[in-house]
Design a protein around this motif. Structure first.
Motif, short mmCIF file in Angstrom:
data_model
loop_
_atom_site.label_atom_id
_atom_site.label_comp_id
_atom_site.label_asym_id
_atom_site.label_seq_id
_atom_site.Cartn_x
_atom_site.Cartn_y
_atom_site.Cartn_z
N ARG A 847 -29.48 -11.24 37.58
CA ARG A 847 -29.96 -10.19 38.48
C ARG A 847 -29.07 -8.98 38.35
N ASP A 848 -29.73 -7.82 38.28
CA ASP A 848 -28.99 -6.56 38.21
C ASP A 848 -28.62 -6.15 39.63
N GLY A 849 -27.37 -6.19 39.98
CA GLY A 849 -26.92 -5.87 41.34
C GLY A 849 -26.75 -4.41 41.61
N ALA A 850 -27.00 -3.56 40.65
CA ALA A 850 -26.82 -2.13 40.86
C ALA A 850 -27.91 -1.58 41.77
N VAL A 851 -27.52 -0.61 42.59
CA VAL A 851 -28.48 0.03 43.50
C VAL A 851 -29.44 0.86 42.68
N ALA A 852 -30.73 0.64 42.90
CA ALA A 852 -31.77 1.38 42.18
C ALA A 852 -32.48 2.30 43.16
#
Length: 926
Positions: A847-852
């Motif tokens: 999972r990409d945890g960066a804020v999108a």
């Protein structure tokens, strides 16, 4: 004037009495062999007759009829009818016990039914019988006795003659007149009567007394013997042993009857005593088909235990059960607790499909579940009075008029404590909660206080106070109340100074009485007693009655009360001396009544002193009295009064100021303040109670409508003032009589209750038709207080003769929103539907945890934006273009799939209860 040989009883009665008389339904036989005596004195008539068919034993008993009209009875004359029915019922025919009763030992020869045009006493009945004997008529009118207060009443009565051991016994009198006993309880009329020669034993059977009565519902007379039967060393108390006489046109054929038998057991083997009773229920009780009720009491020097219970199959097919048990230490020991609160007994019980009749505070001394304490002993330290017999308690609990009765869907639980405080306050408290068909919450208590504490027979007791208490909420009466009463046996300083009094605080929350309340200590002003609502409590006067000696009586009393419209107080003092032919007295009183809206004051006070003596002059006794007294009455507005003076045998009165016109009419500005809430709209069913608090506050802040369940919704709109017309959206829905406002002295007032229903749609309001949308409408009728909405009275005292409530006045309308109609179900779902095919294990992407993009946020306007967008014409055009493109490609969604979107726009406002979260779209998606 000659009479036909065959005519009906009704025709003959009307011929004699000259006015239509309503007969009991059964007394309509045809009479034959009608014979009218000739050559009688002026104003005198005599007719004899016989009822046909009664001579046949298979049909009934022979009936002789006698009609007499004379002026030679009591100086004013009399008209009388006598139906002499030959019963010939022998005690050897009694159910169960007839074999042990010798033939002829107990005989009931006849039933005599009377109809008189006036009341006759013993002497007048004997005169009437003397006339019949002179004319050679064998029938005789029965002589009244103590059971009928030595008189026969006007119109209908009956007497059953009977013999014991060959000796004639006083006749058993029974009232038959409808107006005489229409409000009487049948069971209350069946009191036990003792006669000379009783008790009488016939082997194992012992007869102690006789009861008589009438069942008005089934229209028969009954005679019951109070008896017991010894079988195998046990004593069976026979319930309802006797016979019944049907009042039918086919004959008065007596029929043996036995309602039931109760087993009473007593075993006294020191130090153990056992008392028990077992009773079969149902016979003679229309509410119960069959069942059993039992009670047992076990006593030892240290402990007393009582248990009661019943199981019944009700007439409507339900099963009723209740159980109650209590344990009480009797040796002064305690179960637990410190000296200020020492518990000496516990109690608990429950009922299923049964209801417990709420006792009034005045009924607490006889309430079976509190009767263990009973009256405190007259001399503190002595043992209390013995408890009632188990069978008596069972009858009080489970009889037709008992405290516990079957009722489907009703349940109750009870728990109680018996405790002492500081060794001189003894209390028994019982909490009862009834639920199901109603909600009743009661705290019942009896307290006895003795001063000085730990007093015994060798010490002087200075005071004793017995207090009964009831704290209750009764949903059917919409009433919350606190009531207390000074019980019997209360005194101060000496036992001859008896204390009395009562207190009540009641608040009504609905049922046409909403907003009403009363606080009273000792009752009300005499004038207010005549006009107060019938549902107000009636506590006894607060005071005492003191007998310093056998010749002197001193009494004092007082009261105060507060209601929504008045405050009142008063006191009285009286003393009287009696010795032989000499008597003297003193009285003083003051009574004040203050009303407001409008203001009105009524004050009365007086004092009197007098002496009287009886003087014998030759053979004549003369009563001579001298009294001096004065009474002052004062009222305002208008200001006026009256003074009454009495000196010896001279008495006179004079008025001053204005006349006593009573309170003037109330203006509307003051009257409407007394109304609790002129109009209210109340949700009855469907209100969502589990709405999130934050959501509820947000909806309130923006004045959004309340949330209701889609599974049916009911609400009411109701006015506190009776309505003469209710209109919905401008059309008349219901009408009622015009309204009278008694405090304002206004009549023929038109009260209109106007209801408007609107629908909010796309930001606009439109009229809503409830009928077209399958809403159910019902009229609401309430009983309203006559003190506010009753007819205007010429005299305030007239209110004492009328009921407290005006029944069935139109007050509002109930709206029921029909629940949704559910479609057909999908049917049963088998387990095969839930089978699955397992997949081989694989790698899951990280999972990409960066804020999108920016964080989502609620938008209060988003729901409105969605609804407006769906309803917009441009949205429909774009949607149609998509459908056309799909059709050209051969992938059209189907017929009727490109309809209007306005309905969906309406659903958005009702379906989306919270604003959706929105965020800014990324630049690549724009």
């Amino acid at each position: 004037m000659s009479l036909p040989e065959r005519m009906s009883l009704v025709e003959l009665i009307n011929e004699f009495f000259g006015e239509p008389i309503e007969l009991p339904a059964a007394l309509v036989p045809i009479l034959e062999n009608v014979h009218q005596y000739q050559n009688l004195p002026a104003g005198e008539r005599l007719v004899t007759a016989r009822s046909p068919g009664y001579d046949d034993p298979a049909q009934g008993s022979p009936v002789d009829a006698v009609f007499i009209q004379t002026k030679r009875v009591g100086g004013s004359g009399a008209i009388g009818l006598l139906l002499d029915v030959q019963l010939r019922f022998d005690g050897s025919s009694l159910a169960l016990v007839g074999e042990v009763v010798p033939k002829g030992a107990i005989v009931f020869p006849s039933l005599k039914i009377l109809c008189l045009d006036r009341t006759l006493n013993v002497g007048e009945v004997n005169q009437l019988n003397g006339l019949l004997a002179g004319y050679g008529v064998a029938a005789r009118f029965p002589v009244p006795n103590a059971m009928s207060a030595d008189v026969w009443p006007k119109y209908f009565a009956a007497a059953i003659t009977w013999q014991l051991g060959g000796g004639e016994m006083p006749a058993l009198s029974i009232w038959l007149d409808k107006d005489k006993d229409k409000d009487d309880d049948d069971e209350a009329k069946e009191e036990e009567i003792s006669f000379p020669g009783l008790p009488k034993s016939f082997g194992p059977l012992t007869i102690f007394g006789v009861k008589r009565g009438r069942d008005k519902a089934k229209d028969y007379l009954r005679v019951l013997l109070v008896a017991e039967l010894k079988v195998g060393g046990q004593v069976l108390q026979l319930d309802g042993l006797g016979f019944m006489i049907p009042l039918t046109a086919k004959g008065f054929v007596p029929r043996p009857e036995l309602i039931g038998a109760a087993l009473s057991i007593r075993r006294d083997t020191p130090p153990l005593t056992i008392n028990a009773a077992l009773r079969y229920t149902g016979l003679g009780d229309d509410a119960i088909s069959y069942g059993l009720a039992g009670l047992v009491r076990v006593e030892t020097p240290a402990l007393s235990v009582m248990g009661a219970g019943a199981w019944s199959r009700t007439a409507d097919g339900h099963q009723m059960i209740f159980l109650y048990a209590e344990a009480l230490l009797t040796s002064g020991a305690s179960l637990f607790g410190p000296p200020p609160f020492t518990v000496t007994g516990l109690a608990a019980g429950f009922g299923v499909n049964s209801r417990m009749r709420p006792p009034e505070v005045a009924q607490l001394p006889s309430f079976p579940l509190l009767a263990r304490l009973e009256e405190a002993p007259k001399v503190p330290g002595e043992p209390p009075p013995p408890p009632p017999e188990p069978l008596e308690v069972l009858n009080d609990l489970t009889s037709r008029t008992g405290w516990v009765r079957p009722e489907a869907g009703s349940y109750w639980i009870a728990a109680g404590l018996t405790f002492t405080s500081f060794r001189f306050i003894e209390t028994r408290a019982l909490a009862v909660i009834e639920f199901g068909n109603r909600l009743n919450v009661m705290l019942l208590g009896r307290t006895s206080i003795t001063l000085p504490k730990n007093a015994d027979a060798s010490k002087k007791v200075h005071a004793q106070l017995n207090i009964d208490l009831r704290l209750a909420f009764l949903s059917e009466e919409h009433k919350l109340s606190l009531e207390a009463a000074v019980g019997p046996g209360s005194f101060v300083f000496t036992q001859s100074a008896e204390l009395t009094g009562g207190l009540a605080f009641c608040v009504w929350t609905g049922g046409g009485r909403g907003g009403d309340f009363v606080i009273t200590l000792g009752g009300y002003h005499p004038q207010f007693n005549a006009i107060k609502p019938a549902y107000y409590p009636n506590p006894a006067r607060l005071g005492f009655r003191w007998l310093p000696c056998s010749r002197v009586v001193v009494q004092a009393s007082g009261y105060t009360a507060l209601t929504p419209g008045a405050i009142m107080f008063g006191a009285a003092l009286a003393a009287r001396y009696e010795k032989g032919v000499l008597s003297a007295w003193f009285t003083a009183h003051v009574d004040a009544l203050i009303q407001w809206r409008p203001f009105y004051l009524d004050l009365a006070l007086g004092i009197s002193i007098g002496v009287a003596a009886t003087i014998k002059v030759w053979f004549v006794k003369v009563r001579v009295s001298i009294e001096v007294g004065i009474t002052l009455q004062f009222w305002t507005p208008p200001t006026g009064g009256r003074v009454s003076v009495k000196v010896w045998f001279i008495g006179f009165s004079f008025d001053f100021g204005a006349g006593r016109a009573g309170a003037p009419p109330v203006p509307w500005s003051e009257f409407q303040v007394q109304l609790p809430s002129p109009l209210r709209t109340t949700p009855v069913k469907g209100l969502q109670p589990d709405v999130d608090k934050d959501e509820s506050e947000a909806r309130t802040a923006r004045e959004a409508p309340l949330l209701f369940s889609t599974d049916g919704f009911v609400f009411e709109t109701e006015a506190v003032m009776p309505s003469s017309e209710i209109s919905i959206n401008g059309e008349v829905y219901a009408t009622g009589p015009t309204v009278t406002i008694r405090p304002m002295r206004l009549t023929n007032v038109t009260s209109k209750h106007i209801v408007t229903l609107t629908r909010f749609e796309n930001g606009a309001e439109t009229e809503f038709d409830p009928g077209a949308n399958d809403w159910l409408l019902e009229k609401i009728y309430r009983d309203v207080p006559r003190s506010m909405w009753g007819r205007v009275l010429d005299k305030p005292g007239d209110a004492a003769t009328e009921p407290g409530l005006e029944p069935g006045r139109l007050s509002g309308v109930r709206f029921t929103v029909s629940p949704p109609e559910l479609g057909a179900g999908v049917g049963p779902i088998s387990s095969r539907v839930f089978k699955y095919e397992p997949l081989e294990d694989g790698d899951m992407p990280l999972r990409d945890g960066a804020v999108a993009g920016p964080a989502p946020r609620p938008d209060e306007a988003s729901i409105t934006t969605i609804a407006r967008t769906l309803a917009a014409e441009a949205t429909a055009q774009r949607r149609t273009a998509v459908h056309d493109a799909l059709a050209r490609l051969g992938a059209a969604p189907g017929k009727d799939t490109d309809g209007l979107l306005g309905h969906y726009a309406e659903l958005v406002g009702r379906s989306m209860t919270s604003s959706p979260l929105i965020t800014d779209a990324p630049a690549s998606a724009r």
